[in-house]
Design a protein around this motif. Structure first.
Motif, PDB file in Angstrom:
ATOM      1  N   GLU A  14      11.370  -0.163  -7.300  1.00 61.52           N
ATOM      2  CA  GLU A  14      10.310  -1.080  -6.884  1.00 61.52           C
ATOM      3  C   GLU A  14      10.604  -1.763  -5.549  1.00 61.52           C
ATOM      4  O   GLU A  14       9.688  -2.212  -4.871  1.00 61.52           O
ATOM      5  N   GLU A  15      11.888  -1.844  -5.181  1.00 62.89           N
ATOM      6  CA  GLU A  15      12.269  -2.552  -3.962  1.00 62.89           C
ATOM      7  C   GLU A  15      12.517  -1.627  -2.769  1.00 62.89           C
ATOM      8  O   GLU A  15      12.662  -2.091  -1.651  1.00 62.89           O
ATOM      9  N   TYR A  16      12.561  -0.318  -3.016  1.00 59.11           N
ATOM     10  CA  TYR A  16      13.007   0.608  -1.976  1.00 59.11           C
ATOM     11  C   TYR A  16      12.125   0.531  -0.731  1.00 59.11           C
ATOM     12  O   TYR A  16      12.626   0.390   0.400  1.00 59.11           O
ATOM     13  N   ASP A  17      10.815   0.598  -0.884  1.00 57.22           N
ATOM     14  CA  ASP A  17       9.936   0.596   0.283  1.00 57.22           C
ATOM     15  C   ASP A  17      10.040  -0.714   1.054  1.00 57.22           C
ATOM     16  O   ASP A  17       9.925  -0.734   2.287  1.00 57.22           O
ATOM     17  N   ARG A  18      10.278  -1.813   0.348  1.00 52.52           N
ATOM     18  CA  ARG A  18      10.468  -3.099   1.011  1.00 52.52           C
ATOM     19  C   ARG A  18      11.745  -3.081   1.850  1.00 52.52           C
ATOM     20  O   ARG A  18      11.770  -3.577   2.984  1.00 52.52           O
ATOM     21  N   SER A  19      12.800  -2.483   1.320  1.00 51.96           N
ATOM     22  CA  SER A  19      14.078  -2.445   2.038  1.00 51.96           C
ATOM     23  C   SER A  19      14.006  -1.558   3.276  1.00 51.96           C
ATOM     24  O   SER A  19      14.518  -1.910   4.337  1.00 51.96           O
ATOM     25  N   VAL A  20      13.373  -0.390   3.147  1.00 50.05           N
ATOM     26  CA  VAL A  20      13.361   0.544   4.275  1.00 50.05           C
ATOM     27  C   VAL A  20      12.513   0.043   5.428  1.00 50.05           C
ATOM     28  O   VAL A  20      12.655   0.502   6.564  1.00 50.05           O
ATOM     29  N   THR A  21      11.626  -0.915   5.150  1.00 46.86           N
ATOM     30  CA  THR A  21      10.798  -1.475   6.220  1.00 46.86           C
ATOM     31  C   THR A  21      11.388  -2.750   6.794  1.00 46.86           C
ATOM     32  O   THR A  21      10.703  -3.497   7.507  1.00 46.86           O
ATOM     33  N   GLN A  26      20.354  -7.471   4.374  1.00 44.33           N
ATOM     34  CA  GLN A  26      21.606  -6.763   4.106  1.00 44.33           C
ATOM     35  C   GLN A  26      21.524  -5.297   4.514  1.00 44.33           C
ATOM     36  O   GLN A  26      22.523  -4.708   4.927  1.00 44.33           O
ATOM     37  N   TYR A  27      20.338  -4.709   4.370  1.00 46.47           N
ATOM     38  CA  TYR A  27      20.186  -3.279   4.614  1.00 46.47           C
ATOM     39  C   TYR A  27      19.389  -2.972   5.885  1.00 46.47           C
ATOM     40  O   TYR A  27      19.043  -1.816   6.129  1.00 46.47           O
ATOM     41  N   GLU A  28      19.138  -4.002   6.674  1.00 41.00           N
ATOM     42  CA  GLU A  28      18.325  -3.796   7.881  1.00 41.00           C
ATOM     43  C   GLU A  28      18.964  -2.779   8.824  1.00 41.00           C
ATOM     44  O   GLU A  28      18.290  -1.896   9.364  1.00 41.00           O
ATOM     45  N   ALA A  32      17.590   0.944  10.004  1.00 42.15           N
ATOM     46  CA  ALA A  32      17.069   0.847  11.370  1.00 42.15           C
ATOM     47  C   ALA A  32      16.562   2.213  11.824  1.00 42.15           C
ATOM     48  O   ALA A  32      17.174   3.241  11.540  1.00 42.15           O
ATOM     49  N   ASN A  33      15.421   2.209  12.489  1.00 47.33           N
ATOM     50  CA  ASN A  33      14.792   3.454  12.981  1.00 47.33           C
ATOM     51  C   ASN A  33      14.378   4.381  11.836  1.00 47.33           C
ATOM     52  O   ASN A  33      14.372   5.606  11.995  1.00 47.33           O
ATOM     53  N   TYR A  34      14.018   3.786  10.703  1.00 45.45           N
ATOM     54  CA  TYR A  34      13.716   4.576   9.509  1.00 45.45           C
ATOM     55  C   TYR A  34      12.616   5.610   9.774  1.00 45.45           C
ATOM     56  O   TYR A  34      12.756   6.784   9.413  1.00 45.45           O
ATOM     57  N   ASP A  35      11.527   5.186  10.396  1.00 45.98           N
ATOM     58  CA  ASP A  35      10.437   6.125  10.640  1.00 45.98           C
ATOM     59  C   ASP A  35      10.877   7.246  11.570  1.00 45.98           C
ATOM     60  O   ASP A  35      10.522   8.417  11.360  1.00 45.98           O
ATOM     61  N   GLY A  55      13.025  10.053  -3.804  1.00 47.94           N
ATOM     62  CA  GLY A  55      12.849   8.604  -3.754  1.00 47.94           C
ATOM     63  C   GLY A  55      11.397   8.232  -3.966  1.00 47.94           C
ATOM     64  O   GLY A  55      10.753   8.678  -4.913  1.00 47.94           O
ATOM     65  N   THR A  56      10.834   7.435  -3.058  1.00 49.72           N
ATOM     66  CA  THR A  56       9.440   7.008  -3.186  1.00 49.72           C
ATOM     67  C   THR A  56       8.480   7.884  -2.382  1.00 49.72           C
ATOM     68  O   THR A  56       7.323   7.519  -2.190  1.00 49.72           O
ATOM     69  N   GLY A  57       8.958   9.014  -1.885  1.00 51.47           N
ATOM     70  CA  GLY A  57       8.066  10.014  -1.306  1.00 51.47           C
ATOM     71  C   GLY A  57       7.738   9.856   0.158  1.00 51.47           C
ATOM     72  O   GLY A  57       6.842  10.539   0.676  1.00 51.47           O
ATOM     73  N   ASN A  58       8.461   8.994   0.878  1.00 51.54           N
ATOM     74  CA  ASN A  58       8.122   8.759   2.283  1.00 51.54           C
ATOM     75  C   ASN A  58       8.334   9.995   3.154  1.00 51.54           C
ATOM     76  O   ASN A  58       7.494  10.324   3.993  1.00 51.54           O
TER      77      ASN A  58
END
Length: 212
Positions: A14-21, A26-28, A32-35, A55-58
């Motif tokens: 539930e938190e994965y998409d929030r973290s990757v953005t 802690q995980y910024e 970084a440069n995820y997209d 994962g969440t399919g990104n």
């Protein structure tokens, strides 16, 4: 085989998409440069793609948008539920890097993001051997993951995270099976791949392995 981390995957779902953005300090730096990372993996892929750790399919969505055939493998039921809601037409199977159903089509590219470190180095080698056997000549493995230039770099990054009070990140870095460029390079070369690298941030490198 990474399934010892299944409880963590379920918590992260539930938190994965929030973290990757970038919403979790802690995980910024990790994301970084995820997209750009997802775009780079997509651009290096061709033909029919087998994606491990969906994962969440990104990444799956970007691969599909690029017109590639995609079949996904994901061990976490919570993650699979999210993906099936986001991308109903994606063929996604229960499995992991070593134990997974036979794909329904010939595979040209094997991809993964932020997942291969859940295997020990010994397990990674078992998986790489399977990839080599599965792929045709000129087939590719394209993995984006936290990989370290050396063990000293790994120690320095952990010390820096500890100094910032990033307790969860330090726990992850100490618990999971992060490895070094030299180890992975030797591993893939033993199984008939030519390897190149692209660094995307302080943590993440993209490994591009072409089957000879």
């Amino acid at each position: 085989m990474g399934r010892e981390f299944l409880d963590i995957f379920e918590e992260w779902a539930e938190e994965y998409d929030r973290s990757v953005t970038g919403h979790d300090p802690q995980y910024e730096a990790v994301f970084a440069n995820y997209d750009a990372i997802l775009n780079e993996v997509t651009n290096e892929s061709f033909g029919n793609v087998l994606e491990f750790g969906v994962g969440t399919g990104n990444l799956s969505q970007k691969l599909l948008d690029a017109g590639l055939g995609v079949v996904g493998v994901e061990p976490s039921p919570a993650m699979r539920d999210i993906v099936m809601e986001k991308i109903p037409d994606l063929n996604i199977m229960d499995g992991d890097f070593i134990s997974f159903p036979k794909p329904p089509m010939k595979i040209d590219t094997i991809v993964s993001t932020y997942a291969f470190h859940h295997l020990t180095d010994e397990e990674k080698e078992v998986a790489v051997k399977q990839f080599s056997n599965m792929l045709p000549t000129n087939g590719k493995v394209v993995f984006a993951d936290t990989i370290f230039a050396s063990n000293q770099v790994r120690k320095d990054i952990i010390a820096n995270a500890h100094a910032k009070g990033y307790v969860d990140l330090v726990e992850d870095l100490n618990r999971e099976y992060y490895t070094t460029i030299d180890v992975l390079k030797d591993m893939f070369e033993r199984h008939h791949f030519m390897v190149s690298w692209k660094q995307m941030n302080d943590f993440v490198w993209i490994l591009i392995a072409n089957k000879k």
